[in-house]
Design an enzyme around this catalytic site. Structure first.
Site, PDB file in Angstrom:
ATOM      1  N   ASP A 123       0.867  -1.153   0.009  1.00 15.23           N
ATOM      2  CA  ASP A 123       0.068   0.125  -0.012  1.00 15.23           C
ATOM      3  C   ASP A 123       1.009   1.293  -0.073  1.00 15.23           C
ATOM      4  OD1 ASP A 123      -2.403  -1.380   0.151  1.00 15.23           O
ATOM      5  OD2 ASP A 123      -2.463  -1.415   2.280  1.00 15.23           O
ATOM      6  N   ASP A 174     -13.752  -3.479  -1.195  1.00 11.43           N
ATOM      7  CA  ASP A 174     -13.479  -3.071   0.223  1.00 11.43           C
ATOM      8  C   ASP A 174     -14.799  -3.235   0.839  1.00 11.43           C
ATOM      9  OD1 ASP A 174     -10.746  -2.660  -0.374  1.00 11.43           O
ATOM     10  OD2 ASP A 174     -11.284  -0.487  -0.841  1.00 11.43           O
TER      11      ASP A 174
END
EC number: 4.3.2.10
Length: 255
Positions: free
Chosen positions: A11, A130
């Site tokens: 990330d 998500d």
């Protein structure tokens, strides 16, 4: 039988690898290209590279980092963050990405998934979901823009829809478990994996090697993604794979 994949996730925010808890409280974990080289040498099956603020900040992918990462690695690389158009996908693939992950744009316009799959092939189109459990219900809601924006959309129904449109893989992250080290959301992972016919990458919550096994055995995922247990040196990729082999899972092991 398919080989289970172990996928480290990078990330990236402002050109640095970060790791947060529930998508916030981000902690610096190093240079993305250096991390990619290390994971490639360690035997990772794939690498997932996500520019986690690209969509939120309305800016493009950090193509220079993508190029350097792809040039340094022999393993397949999936890249996501701020992917909004067919041209974005084309640019990423030309920059060295093997697969491209679409998140917010797929929620905003489902037909984008179909257009992308028809143009580039479903094998390189990943839809990232998500999801967060709806309190008191056996249901999960999709969030977009780096987990900042609720949509009211059911995660299972959405997964089925994007697969019907051509998504070749689902990258499924539990926002409730992300960064908590308490294990995958197994009911969520299993519900989605059992409802579609494409590979599911389980993400969010790995704190030990048994969690990786659980994601495959109990979550029915075909691959497992982790960040902090690898980034901060707690476990190596080889330790993870060896443990999974001991638990009876089929893994690709380098000599």
């Amino acid at each position: 039988m398919f080989k289970v994949r172990v996928i480290p996730c990078l990330d990236v925010k402002d050109g640095r690898v970060v790791k947060g808890v529930n998508f916030v409280d981000l902690r610096d974990a190093g240079d993305p290209v250096e991390a990619a080289i290390a994971y490639d040498a360690a035997g990772a099956d794939e690498l997932c590279f996500l520019d986690i603020t690209a969509t939120h900040e309305n800016r493009g992918i950090m193509l220079d980092v993508v190029r350097r990462t792809a040039e340094a690695c022999f393993m397949p690389v999936t890249v996501g963050g701020g992917v909004r158009t067919v041209d974005d996908i084309k640019t990423l693939l030309r920059s060295g990405a093997d697969k491209v992950s679409i998140n917010s744009a797929a929620v905003a316009r489902r037909e984008f998934v179909k257009e992308a799959a028809e143009k580039f092939g479903d094998q390189c189109i990943v839809v990232a979901i998500d999801a967060k459990r709806v309190p008191g219900r056996d249901r999960w809601e999709i969030f977009t823009h780096g987990g900042r924006k609720g949509t009211g959309i059911d995660a299972i129904e959405f997964a089925q829809e994007v697969v019907s449109l051509g998504a070749g893989e689902i990258l499924l992250t539990s926002m409730d478990r992300d960064g908590t080290r308490s294990g995958f959301d197994l009911p969520l992972t299993r519900a989605i994996a059992d409802s579609i016919q494409v590979p599911v990458i389980a993400s969010g919550g790995v704190g030990n090697l048994d969690h990786l096994v659980d994601g495959i055995r109990d979550g029915h995922a075909t691959a497992v993604l982790a960040a902090s247990i690898f980034h901060f040196g707690e476990y190596t990729i080889r330790q993870a794979k060896d443990h999974m082999v001991r638990c009876g899972l089929p893994m690709r092991l380098d000599p």
